[in-house]
Design a protein around this motif. Structure first.
Motif, short mmCIF file in Angstrom:
data_model
loop_
_atom_site.label_atom_id
_atom_site.label_comp_id
_atom_site.label_asym_id
_atom_site.label_seq_id
_atom_site.Cartn_x
_atom_site.Cartn_y
_atom_site.Cartn_z
N GLU A 56 -4.28 -7.16 6.35
CA GLU A 56 -4.23 -7.41 4.90
C GLU A 56 -2.78 -6.46 4.21
O GLU A 56 -2.32 -7.11 3.52
CB GLU A 56 -5.32 -6.78 4.38
CG GLU A 56 -5.51 -6.93 2.67
CD GLU A 56 -4.97 -5.68 1.94
OE1 GLU A 56 -4.48 -5.77 0.99
OE2 GLU A 56 -4.65 -4.31 2.72
N LEU A 57 -2.61 -5.34 4.89
CA LEU A 57 -1.71 -4.73 4.28
C LEU A 57 -0.13 -5.35 4.59
O LEU A 57 0.50 -5.58 3.98
CB LEU A 57 -1.53 -3.34 5.05
CG LEU A 57 -0.28 -2.29 4.78
CD1 LEU A 57 -0.12 -2.15 3.17
CD2 LEU A 57 -0.63 -1.06 5.37
N ARG A 60 0.12 -8.30 2.50
CA ARG A 60 0.58 -7.98 0.94
C ARG A 60 2.09 -7.40 0.95
O ARG A 60 2.52 -7.69 0.06
CB ARG A 60 -0.62 -6.74 0.48
CG ARG A 60 -0.30 -6.22 -0.75
CD ARG A 60 -1.57 -5.54 -1.17
NE ARG A 60 -2.28 -4.71 -0.15
CZ ARG A 60 -2.25 -3.51 -0.20
NH1 ARG A 60 -1.22 -2.77 -0.89
NH2 ARG A 60 -2.82 -2.84 0.75
N MET A 61 2.42 -6.74 1.86
CA MET A 61 3.81 -6.04 2.05
C MET A 61 4.72 -7.40 1.93
O MET A 61 5.75 -7.56 1.39
CB MET A 61 3.81 -5.22 3.20
CG MET A 61 5.43 -4.83 3.48
SD MET A 61 5.74 -3.70 2.22
CE MET A 61 7.41 -3.09 2.97
N THR A 64 4.60 -9.27 -1.32
CA THR A 64 5.08 -8.51 -2.68
C THR A 64 6.72 -8.40 -2.39
O THR A 64 7.28 -8.67 -3.22
CB THR A 64 4.45 -7.09 -2.52
OG1 THR A 64 3.06 -7.27 -2.64
CG2 THR A 64 4.97 -6.32 -3.81
N ALA A 146 2.92 -4.09 -8.25
CA ALA A 146 2.26 -3.46 -7.00
C ALA A 146 3.25 -3.11 -6.01
O ALA A 146 2.89 -2.58 -4.98
CB ALA A 146 1.31 -4.54 -6.40
N ARG A 149 3.50 0.59 -4.97
CA ARG A 149 2.41 1.04 -4.18
C ARG A 149 2.07 0.56 -2.69
O ARG A 149 1.99 1.13 -1.81
CB ARG A 149 1.06 0.83 -4.96
CG ARG A 149 -0.35 1.19 -4.43
CD ARG A 149 -1.39 0.77 -5.37
NE ARG A 149 -1.51 -0.40 -5.84
CZ ARG A 149 -1.91 -1.46 -5.26
NH1 ARG A 149 -2.78 -1.34 -3.95
NH2 ARG A 149 -2.13 -2.68 -5.74
N THR A 150 2.52 -0.45 -2.64
CA THR A 150 2.41 -1.52 -1.44
C THR A 150 3.48 -1.02 -0.62
O THR A 150 2.90 -0.65 0.81
CB THR A 150 2.66 -2.89 -1.71
OG1 THR A 150 1.60 -3.42 -2.68
CG2 THR A 150 2.58 -3.57 -0.33
N TRP A 151 4.66 -0.65 -0.94
CA TRP A 151 5.81 -0.17 -0.05
C TRP A 151 5.25 1.25 0.38
O TRP A 151 5.60 1.54 1.64
CB TRP A 151 7.05 -0.30 -0.69
CG TRP A 151 7.98 -1.45 -0.58
CD1 TRP A 151 7.49 -2.82 -0.77
CD2 TRP A 151 9.10 -1.67 0.11
NE1 TRP A 151 8.21 -3.69 -0.34
CE2 TRP A 151 9.58 -3.12 0.04
CE3 TRP A 151 10.04 -0.68 0.82
CZ2 TRP A 151 10.59 -3.53 0.97
CZ3 TRP A 151 11.19 -1.11 1.49
CH2 TRP A 151 11.38 -2.65 1.38
N GLU A 153 2.31 2.44 0.83
CA GLU A 153 1.39 2.40 1.72
C GLU A 153 1.85 1.99 3.15
O GLU A 153 1.40 2.46 4.07
CB GLU A 153 0.27 1.49 1.47
CG GLU A 153 -0.65 1.66 0.40
CD GLU A 153 -1.52 0.87 -0.15
OE1 GLU A 153 -2.30 0.09 0.76
OE2 GLU A 153 -1.92 0.79 -1.37
N TYR A 154 2.73 0.98 3.26
CA TYR A 154 3.26 0.45 4.41
C TYR A 154 4.07 1.29 5.16
O TYR A 154 4.10 1.20 6.38
CB TYR A 154 3.96 -0.94 4.00
CG TYR A 154 4.27 -1.78 5.18
CD1 TYR A 154 3.66 -2.75 5.79
CD2 TYR A 154 5.82 -1.63 5.84
CE1 TYR A 154 4.04 -3.34 6.81
CE2 TYR A 154 6.19 -2.43 6.75
CZ TYR A 154 5.33 -3.59 7.55
OH TYR A 154 5.65 -4.10 8.51
#
Length: 327
Positions: A56-57, A60-61, A64, A146, A149-151, A153-154
Motif C-alpha cells: 500500500e505504501l 501510494r508513493m 503520488t 498528500a 506526508r507520503t514521501w 512515510e516512505y
C-alpha cells in the motif's frame, strides 16, 4: 541508443532474488547474510522480497510521485531547485560524468529530498552549514496534497530497511552485527524520484535516460515499475534487471566497495531509452544510503592505501561526486 552488446534477462546467481522474510531469526539472518555476501562479491546487485514494506505504501508513493511529475510546469516550478540538491530539476545532469564519461544530460527529471532536510535549522547546523546538500531544508510541493506526508512515510520505511540491510552486510562480512550502527545513526541519505518522460525528440549520440554509472554510497534501495529499462553490466554485456512484483532492487555503491577493500563490487548500470516510437513514461525511486557525514571510511580488509587510496568521509565523497555530475 548505443547497443554494442545484446541485453539478456538477469537470472540465476548474478542478480539473485533474496527473501528477507526470516531476517529476524538467527538462522534466517545467517542464511540471508551468506546470500547477500555472495551477491555483493559477484555483481553488487540483488533483488529483495519479504522486506516488510507494505505494498500500500509503495503504491501510494509511486502514484503520488507520478501525479506530481505530470502537473503543469508552472505548478512544479514552485519547488524548482536553485542550487545543490533538493527540489525539482528538469535536467538531471549526466550520471556518466561521475565516472569520467563526457555524455549529454540524462533524459529525465528528478525530484529529491534528504533525510535531514525537515529537521530544525539548529539540528542541521551540527552537520555543517547549509551550503552543503544534506543540511538544506527540503522543498515540498503543495500538490498533490498528500505528497509530503507520503514521501516522509516512505523515507522512514527506506531508512529502517537500510538499517536492517547494513546489519546483514556486517554479518556477511564476518563483523559484529552492530558494526555499522554508530556510523549510520545520523546518516545523510537522500531519496530521489526519476521521471523518464515520454521521448519527443531523437536522443543525442550517447544520450540515455540515465547514463552508465556506479552509485556512490553504502547501498541503494530502488523501486522500479514494470516498464523496464534498468540494465547492469556483466562482463562485456548489458543485462536487463527484470521487474519483480513487491520487490526492491538493491545494489552497493562505490563507498561500500572501498570500505570492503574491494571484496565487494560496485557495478556499472544504466537506464536505456525505450524502443523508437514508444511514448512510455517511467518512474523509478532510489533511496541512496550514505553514512554519517563525518564517519571515517577506510578499507576493512586486505587493501593498502596505494591500492584503494586514502580514507575519506561520506561528506567529502558526496561533494566530489555531485561536482562531477553537474560540471
Amino acid at each position: 541508443m548505443n547497443t554494442s552488446s545484446t541485453p539478456s534477462t538477469v537470472v540465476g546467481d548474478y542478480v539473485p532474488v533474496i527473501d528477507l522474510t526470516s531476517m529476524h531469526t538467527p538462522d534466517g539472518r545467517a542464511a540471508i547474510a551468506r546470500a547477500i555476501g555472495a551477491a555483493c562479491a559477484t555483481s553488487g546487485f540483488f533483488v529483495i522480497v519479504g522486506h516488510g514494506v507494505t505494498p500500500e505504501l509503495i503504491d501510494r508513493m509511486y502514484a503520488t510521485t507520478r501525479e506530481f511529475f505530470e502537473l503543469p510546469g508552472a505548478e512544479k516550478d514552485r519547488v524548482l531547485a536553485t542550487d545543490g540538491t533538493g527540489g525539482l530539476r528538469y535536467q538531471a545532469g549526466s550520471a556518466a560524468k561521475s565516472i569520467g564519461h563526457d555524455t549529454p544530460v540524462d533524459l529525465c527529471e528528478i525530484f529529491s529530498c534528504n533525510v535531514l532536510g525537515d529537521r530544525s535549522p539548529e539540528f542541521r547546523a551540527q552537520f555543517a552549514d547549509d551550503t552543503l546538500p544534506w543540511t538544506r531544508a527540503n522543498l515540498w510541493p503543495r500538490s498533490p496534497a498528500a505528497f509530503r506526508r507520503t514521501w516522509s512515510e516512505y523515507t522512514d520505511a527506506m531508512a529502517g530497511l537500510a538499517a536492517h540491510l547494513m546489519e546483514l552486510f556486517a554479518l556477511a562480512l564476518g563483523l559484529d552485527r552492530e558494526f555499522f550502527a554508530d556510523k549510520i545513526d545520523q546518516h545523510i541519505s537522500t531519496i530521489v524520484a526519476n521521471y523518464y518522460y515520454p521521448p519527443t525528440t531523437t536522443p543525442l549520440p550517447g544520450q540515455l535516460r540515465k547514463g552508465a554509472h556506479t552509485d556512490w554510497g553504502s547501498l541503494t534501495i530502488l523501486y522500479q515499475d514494470d516498464i523496464g529499462g534498468l540494465q547492469v553490466r556483466h562482463g562485456e554485456n548489458w543485462r536487463d534487471v527484470p521487474f519483480v512484483p513487491d520487490s526492491f532492487v538493491i545494489n552497493i555503491g562505490d563507498m561500500m566497495a572501498f570500505w570492503t577493500g574491494g571484496r565487494w563490487v560496485s557495478t556499472m548500470h544504466r537506464v536505456c531509452n525505450p524502443p523508437h516510437g514508444t511514448a512510455n513514461a517511467r518512474v523509478s525511486i532510489p533511496f541512496f544510503h550514505l553514512p554519517n557525514y563525518d564517519a571515517r571510511i577506510e578499507p576493512l580488509f586486505g587493501s593498502t592505501e596505494q591500492e584503494s587510496g586514502p580514507g575519506t568521509t561520506p561528506g567529502q565523497w558526496y561533494q566530489e561526486k555531485m561536482a562531477a555530475i553537474y560540471s
